[in-house]
Scaffold this active site. Sequence first.
Site, short mmCIF file in Angstrom:
data_model
loop_
_atom_site.label_atom_id
_atom_site.label_comp_id
_atom_site.label_asym_id
_atom_site.label_seq_id
_atom_site.Cartn_x
_atom_site.Cartn_y
_atom_site.Cartn_z
N TYR A 272 0.65 -1.25 -0.02
CA TYR A 272 0.22 0.09 -0.13
C TYR A 272 0.80 1.22 -0.06
O TYR A 272 0.26 2.20 -0.30
CB TYR A 272 -0.82 0.03 1.21
CG TYR A 272 -2.24 -0.67 1.29
CD1 TYR A 272 -2.13 -2.23 0.84
CD2 TYR A 272 -3.52 -0.15 1.33
CE1 TYR A 272 -3.24 -2.91 0.55
CE2 TYR A 272 -4.45 -0.99 1.18
CZ TYR A 272 -4.61 -2.32 1.13
OH TYR A 272 -5.73 -2.93 1.06
N LYS B 254 3.64 -15.91 2.97
CA LYS B 254 3.88 -16.37 1.63
C LYS B 254 5.13 -16.76 1.52
O LYS B 254 5.90 -16.17 0.41
CB LYS B 254 3.38 -15.64 0.37
CG LYS B 254 3.11 -16.27 -0.72
CD LYS B 254 2.04 -17.44 -0.92
CE LYS B 254 2.18 -18.07 -2.20
NZ LYS B 254 1.21 -19.43 -2.26
C1 IPM Z 1 -10.27 -1.58 4.48
C2 IPM Z 1 -10.54 -1.03 3.02
C3 IPM Z 1 -9.42 -0.20 2.69
C4 IPM Z 1 -8.14 -0.98 2.73
C5 IPM Z 1 -9.61 0.58 1.45
C6 IPM Z 1 -10.89 1.50 1.37
C7 IPM Z 1 -8.51 1.40 1.12
O1 IPM Z 1 -10.77 -2.07 1.99
O2 IPM Z 1 -10.24 -0.94 5.51
O3 IPM Z 1 -10.28 -2.98 4.64
O4 IPM Z 1 -7.83 -1.67 1.71
O5 IPM Z 1 -7.39 -0.86 3.62
#
Ligand code: IPM
Length: 359
Positions: free
Chosen positions: A140, A190
């Site tokens: 992310y 993994k």
């Molecule tokens: C969550 C959601 C978020 C994430 C999105 C909306 C960015 O899916 O909080 O699980 O992936 O963290």
Amino acid sequence: MDRVLLLPGDGIGPEVTEQARRVLEAVAPRFGLRLSFEEERIGGISIDERGTPLADLVVEKARASRAVLLGAVGGPKWDAEPVDRRPEKGLLRIRKALGLYANLRPASVFAALADASPLRPEIVEGIDLLVVRELTGGLYFGEPRGRALVQGRREARNTMVYDEVEIARIARTAFEAARLRRRHVTHVHKQNVLEVSQLWVEVVEEVAKDHPDVTLAHQLVDSCAMLLVKEPRRFDVIVTENLFGDILSDEAAMITGSLGMLPSASLGEGGLGLYEPVHGSAPDIAGRDIANPLAAILSAAMLFEHSLAAPEAAAAVRGAVAAVLDAGKRTGDLVLPGEGRPTLGCRAMGDAVLAALGA
Ligand code: IPM
Ligand code: MG
């Protein structure tokens, strides 16, 4: 006076957050707490009004608060935006800016809902697990990232990167949480493919040495996805990196009956916490007063527990939710097709919880 910053966001976020706020307001004074509320923008609504999914002043207001209660972000209106200007970026940015690396997603079955699960009741009964998801690292946030044109072909790249400090602190969160539960941690990875996972295995083992009273198992992520459906009761605490945790926590939520029930807490080193339902903005049902507010209300319970050191208040809220479900009250998402049971709207479900609290 403890300040709670409300970030209702998009879609069903405002409706469910409103019910959670009512519950916070009703319960706080009974436990000697005084709360004040302020509301701000995040996600698509912030893009529309301010041209950014999260303004710096909102981060400042969050820092000046005891806790943040968030609804949901996103919707089809902003789907065409590039990744960097999407509503979701607001959520990722606030998690990162506040250093909220530990995302706790408890999934347990309310007895009355065992038959709402898509799995057979005998598999579901007694599920009680906690997903501890790393929230500020991995794919992310890793660099380099982005898109490029390479020899005339579109190419895109994301980077999964973790250092040992990031792994050790989330592992400690998991082991400490396990000490208050059944003392078993499953680390999901993994490592047969990813160097990142190999480092996780190493560091989690090191942290485990400081917690000899907690047992540790390592589980490959694909096999974990399978076992969650086959034998969900075997899990106590699951600790894992950001993307695996995102995926497995939706799965864990669904096997307990509905995504509409699962709360979460995101915590960092300081006392500040951010609380949000795991479900998304559900734009298809937004504004129709049919969303399930219980995940948001249960997130308010987590807020009492983790940010206000009021476990009795948290227990009161959870007890009220259980009582409402025991009394047969359901929102639409908790009713199986063909069941023909009457359902409550979002606000009416909030009313029912307040009534069960005697408010
Ligand atoms: C969550 C959601 C978020 C994430 C999105 C909306 C960015 O899916 O909080 O699980 O992936 O963290
Ligand atoms: Mg998710």
